[in-house]
Design a protein around this motif. Sequence first.
Motif, PDB file in Angstrom:
ATOM      1  N   GLN A   1     -19.238 -38.099  34.524  1.00  0.00           N
ATOM      2  CA  GLN A   1     -19.916 -39.171  33.815  1.00  0.00           C
ATOM      3  C   GLN A   1     -18.961 -40.349  33.680  1.00  0.00           C
ATOM      4  O   GLN A   1     -17.790 -40.162  33.344  1.00  0.00           O
ATOM      5  N   TRP A   2     -19.461 -41.537  33.938  1.00  0.00           N
ATOM      6  CA  TRP A   2     -18.658 -42.746  33.772  1.00  0.00           C
ATOM      7  C   TRP A   2     -19.402 -43.726  32.888  1.00  0.00           C
ATOM      8  O   TRP A   2     -20.611 -43.932  33.049  1.00  0.00           O
ATOM      9  N   MET A   3     -18.691 -44.312  31.939  1.00  0.00           N
ATOM     10  CA  MET A   3     -19.289 -45.286  31.048  1.00  0.00           C
ATOM     11  C   MET A   3     -18.335 -46.459  30.864  1.00  0.00           C
ATOM     12  O   MET A   3     -17.167 -46.269  30.553  1.00  0.00           O
ATOM     13  N   LYS A   4     -18.847 -47.663  31.092  1.00  0.00           N
ATOM     14  CA  LYS A   4     -18.096 -48.872  30.794  1.00  0.00           C
ATOM     15  C   LYS A   4     -18.624 -49.417  29.482  1.00  0.00           C
ATOM     16  O   LYS A   4     -19.773 -49.858  29.406  1.00  0.00           O
ATOM     17  N   SER A   5     -17.790 -49.385  28.452  1.00  0.00           N
ATOM     18  CA  SER A   5     -18.267 -49.856  27.148  1.00  0.00           C
ATOM     19  C   SER A   5     -18.378 -51.370  27.118  1.00  0.00           C
ATOM     20  O   SER A   5     -19.263 -51.927  26.465  1.00  0.00           O
ATOM     21  N   GLY A   6     -17.469 -52.062  27.830  1.00  0.00           N
ATOM     22  CA  GLY A   6     -17.522 -53.514  27.824  1.00  0.00           C
ATOM     23  C   GLY A   6     -17.572 -54.069  26.411  1.00  0.00           C
ATOM     24  O   GLY A   6     -16.824 -53.650  25.536  1.00  0.00           O
ATOM     25  N   ARG A   7     -18.520 -54.990  26.155  1.00  0.00           N
ATOM     26  CA  ARG A   7     -18.581 -55.660  24.852  1.00  0.00           C
ATOM     27  C   ARG A   7     -19.101 -54.749  23.741  1.00  0.00           C
ATOM     28  O   ARG A   7     -18.964 -55.079  22.566  1.00  0.00           O
ATOM     29  N   GLY A   8     -19.711 -53.604  24.125  1.00  0.00           N
ATOM     30  CA  GLY A   8     -20.119 -52.689  23.077  1.00  0.00           C
ATOM     31  C   GLY A   8     -21.220 -51.746  23.489  1.00  0.00           C
ATOM     32  O   GLY A   8     -22.214 -52.150  24.096  1.00  0.00           O
ATOM     33  N   ILE A   9     -21.030 -50.466  23.178  1.00  0.00           N
ATOM     34  CA  ILE A   9     -22.047 -49.452  23.441  1.00  0.00           C
ATOM     35  C   ILE A   9     -21.965 -48.410  22.338  1.00  0.00           C
ATOM     36  O   ILE A   9     -20.896 -48.147  21.785  1.00  0.00           O
ATOM     37  N   VAL A  10     -23.103 -47.836  21.997  1.00  0.00           N
ATOM     38  CA  VAL A  10     -23.176 -46.732  21.040  1.00  0.00           C
ATOM     39  C   VAL A  10     -23.755 -45.538  21.787  1.00  0.00           C
ATOM     40  O   VAL A  10     -24.857 -45.626  22.343  1.00  0.00           O
ATOM     41  N   HIS A  11     -23.009 -44.451  21.820  1.00  0.00           N
ATOM     42  CA  HIS A  11     -23.469 -43.292  22.586  1.00  0.00           C
ATOM     43  C   HIS A  11     -23.104 -41.996  21.887  1.00  0.00           C
ATOM     44  O   HIS A  11     -22.293 -41.969  20.954  1.00  0.00           O
ATOM     45  N   SER A  12     -23.708 -40.914  22.368  1.00  0.00           N
ATOM     46  CA  SER A  12     -23.366 -39.567  21.899  1.00  0.00           C
ATOM     47  C   SER A  12     -23.145 -38.690  23.118  1.00  0.00           C
ATOM     48  O   SER A  12     -23.685 -38.944  24.193  1.00  0.00           O
ATOM     49  N   GLU A  13     -22.324 -37.647  22.927  1.00  0.00           N
ATOM     50  CA  GLU A  13     -22.048 -36.674  23.979  1.00  0.00           C
ATOM     51  C   GLU A  13     -22.153 -35.281  23.377  1.00  0.00           C
ATOM     52  O   GLU A  13     -21.387 -34.943  22.465  1.00  0.00           O
ATOM     53  N   MET A  14     -23.075 -34.495  23.872  1.00  0.00           N
ATOM     54  CA  MET A  14     -23.302 -33.162  23.340  1.00  0.00           C
ATOM     55  C   MET A  14     -22.975 -32.098  24.384  1.00  0.00           C
ATOM     56  O   MET A  14     -23.477 -32.152  25.511  1.00  0.00           O
ATOM     57  N   PRO A  15     -22.113 -31.138  24.036  1.00  0.00           N
ATOM     58  CA  PRO A  15     -21.741 -30.093  24.987  1.00  0.00           C
ATOM     59  C   PRO A  15     -22.935 -29.254  25.416  1.00  0.00           C
ATOM     60  O   PRO A  15     -23.826 -28.947  24.621  1.00  0.00           O
ATOM     61  N   VAL A  16     -22.940 -28.877  26.709  1.00  0.00           N
ATOM     62  CA  VAL A  16     -23.959 -27.987  27.269  1.00  0.00           C
ATOM     63  C   VAL A  16     -23.222 -26.834  27.953  1.00  0.00           C
ATOM     64  O   VAL A  16     -22.910 -26.904  29.148  1.00  0.00           O
ATOM     65  N   PRO A  17     -22.887 -25.769  27.199  1.00  0.00           N
ATOM     66  CA  PRO A  17     -22.117 -24.658  27.787  1.00  0.00           C
ATOM     67  C   PRO A  17     -22.879 -23.956  28.906  1.00  0.00           C
ATOM     68  O   PRO A  17     -24.112 -23.999  28.970  1.00  0.00           O
ATOM     69  N   GLU A  18     -22.129 -23.341  29.797  1.00  0.00           N
ATOM     70  CA  GLU A  18     -22.690 -22.523  30.865  1.00  0.00           C
ATOM     71  C   GLU A  18     -22.220 -21.094  30.640  1.00  0.00           C
ATOM     72  O   GLU A  18     -21.022 -20.805  30.729  1.00  0.00           O
ATOM     73  N   ASN A  19     -23.150 -20.194  30.313  1.00  0.00           N
ATOM     74  CA  ASN A  19     -22.797 -18.813  29.960  1.00  0.00           C
ATOM     75  C   ASN A  19     -21.740 -18.786  28.853  1.00  0.00           C
ATOM     76  O   ASN A  19     -20.759 -18.030  28.917  1.00  0.00           O
ATOM     77  N   ASP A  20     -21.947 -19.639  27.842  1.00  0.00           N
ATOM     78  CA  ASP A  20     -21.052 -19.764  26.686  1.00  0.00           C
ATOM     79  C   ASP A  20     -19.673 -20.313  27.045  1.00  0.00           C
ATOM     80  O   ASP A  20     -18.748 -20.244  26.230  1.00  0.00           O
ATOM     81  N   GLN A  21     -19.521 -20.851  28.263  1.00  0.00           N
ATOM     82  CA  GLN A  21     -18.236 -21.399  28.693  1.00  0.00           C
ATOM     83  C   GLN A  21     -18.339 -22.916  28.827  1.00  0.00           C
ATOM     84  O   GLN A  21     -19.360 -23.453  29.267  1.00  0.00           O
ATOM     85  N   LEU A  22     -17.249 -23.597  28.482  1.00  0.00           N
ATOM     86  CA  LEU A  22     -17.180 -25.040  28.672  1.00  0.00           C
ATOM     87  C   LEU A  22     -15.733 -25.410  28.981  1.00  0.00           C
ATOM     88  O   LEU A  22     -14.810 -24.974  28.275  1.00  0.00           O
ATOM     89  N   HIS A  23     -15.531 -26.182  30.034  1.00  0.00           N
ATOM     90  CA  HIS A  23     -14.183 -26.625  30.380  1.00  0.00           C
ATOM     91  C   HIS A  23     -14.288 -27.980  31.067  1.00  0.00           C
ATOM     92  O   HIS A  23     -14.967 -28.120  32.094  1.00  0.00           O
ATOM     93  N   GLY A  24     -13.631 -28.976  30.479  1.00  0.00           N
ATOM     94  CA  GLY A  24     -13.692 -30.299  31.072  1.00  0.00           C
ATOM     95  C   GLY A  24     -12.654 -31.231  30.499  1.00  0.00           C
ATOM     96  O   GLY A  24     -11.825 -30.839  29.659  1.00  0.00           O
ATOM     97  N   PHE A  25     -12.696 -32.469  30.953  1.00  0.00           N
ATOM     98  CA  PHE A  25     -11.695 -33.467  30.580  1.00  0.00           C
ATOM     99  C   PHE A  25     -12.386 -34.795  30.297  1.00  0.00           C
ATOM    100  O   PHE A  25     -13.412 -35.124  30.901  1.00  0.00           O
ATOM    101  N   GLN A  26     -11.794 -35.580  29.388  1.00  0.00           N
ATOM    102  CA  GLN A  26     -12.220 -36.957  29.219  1.00  0.00           C
ATOM    103  C   GLN A  26     -11.006 -37.864  29.302  1.00  0.00           C
ATOM    104  O   GLN A  26      -9.979 -37.599  28.676  1.00  0.00           O
ATOM    105  N   ILE A  27     -11.169 -38.931  30.071  1.00  0.00           N
ATOM    106  CA  ILE A  27     -10.105 -39.921  30.280  1.00  0.00           C
ATOM    107  C   ILE A  27     -10.591 -41.266  29.776  1.00  0.00           C
ATOM    108  O   ILE A  27     -11.748 -41.651  30.028  1.00  0.00           O
ATOM    109  N   TRP A  28      -9.748 -41.967  29.047  1.00  0.00           N
ATOM    110  CA  TRP A  28     -10.008 -43.358  28.689  1.00  0.00           C
ATOM    111  C   TRP A  28      -9.171 -44.239  29.614  1.00  0.00           C
ATOM    112  O   TRP A  28      -7.953 -44.054  29.728  1.00  0.00           O
ATOM    113  N   LEU A  29      -9.844 -45.207  30.227  1.00  0.00           N
ATOM    114  CA  LEU A  29      -9.188 -46.159  31.120  1.00  0.00           C
ATOM    115  C   LEU A  29      -9.309 -47.550  30.511  1.00  0.00           C
ATOM    116  O   LEU A  29     -10.411 -47.982  30.162  1.00  0.00           O
ATOM    117  N   ASN A  30      -8.190 -48.236  30.372  1.00  0.00           N
ATOM    118  CA  ASN A  30      -8.219 -49.568  29.779  1.00  0.00           C
ATOM    119  C   ASN A  30      -8.915 -50.550  30.721  1.00  0.00           C
ATOM    120  O   ASN A  30      -8.905 -50.382  31.945  1.00  0.00           O
TER     121      ASN A  30
END
Length: 283
Positions: A94-123
């Motif tokens: 998933q990629w999101m450019k906030s730019g001048r402003g965005i309001v969002h939510s992110e809800m985990p969706v486990p797979e067989n009770d497992q979840l593994h991932g990363f989030q990176i902030w890029l200036n």
Amino acid sequence: MTEVRSLLEVVSARPASDGAGVKLKRVMGTGSHQLMDPFLMLDEIKADGSGDLGAGFPAHPHRGIETLSYMKVGGFRHEDHLGNQRTIQSGGVQWMKSGRGIVHSEMPVPENDQLHGFQIWLNMPAAQKMSPPEYSDIKASDLPVFSEAGWSGRLLLGELEIDGEQLSAPLKREITEPLLLDLVFDGNGTMTLPLSQKKLMVFVYRGQVKVGSKSGRIIGNSELGVFSEGDELELSAEEKAGVLILAGNPLNEPVVQYGPFVMNTREEVMQAVQEYQRGEFLD
């Protein structure tokens, strides 16, 4: 003459909590490594069962950054005030450019009770921070993959040349030329990658890797290696290992951060807070 990049230092990830009680490892974003220009933050989320996921990341604002979420196992459901409602699955981005402003939510969706991932902030460059917000997602099947003896990789962001073949991810950024790569060693392998960006970091999320053919230095599990400038990166592993490679060119601009707002001056940050409080992000 080719210059192989050397390991400058190793930083250990720290346990942290964010959103509504989501337990994670903060790899980058605290202390002296808060601003690894152009990267601002790297979090690893790994959970068995829902106990570590709290109530996810409810609606919250951003301004002045781009976020990239990569899920190895499980997924995330994204919703924002622009009307986007999308879910990525294992291997997706998933990629999101906030730019001048965005309001969002992110809800985990486990797979067989497992979840593994990363989030990176890029200036974002100062000249682009007030541009319109955008969102997109990429399926695992649309990401370039490649393999060599003993290891394989998936290109998540940017461009990379492998054995004379130019690979290009669906998402690229021109100014900082960031690269994000998921690299997996299957048991015993050595890899050399041409990486010339000024900043280079390697996060080991599984096993351990050896740096170069002569140094003998090791980056262990849940450690981030920070590298010198150069032309090539050499890594090897004797057992199964997984690493996330981040490379990019710095913006060399002032950074003022207040929570989810990242601008260039204190006045700009205060303006972001006031406009969000007045509901102007939703206009």
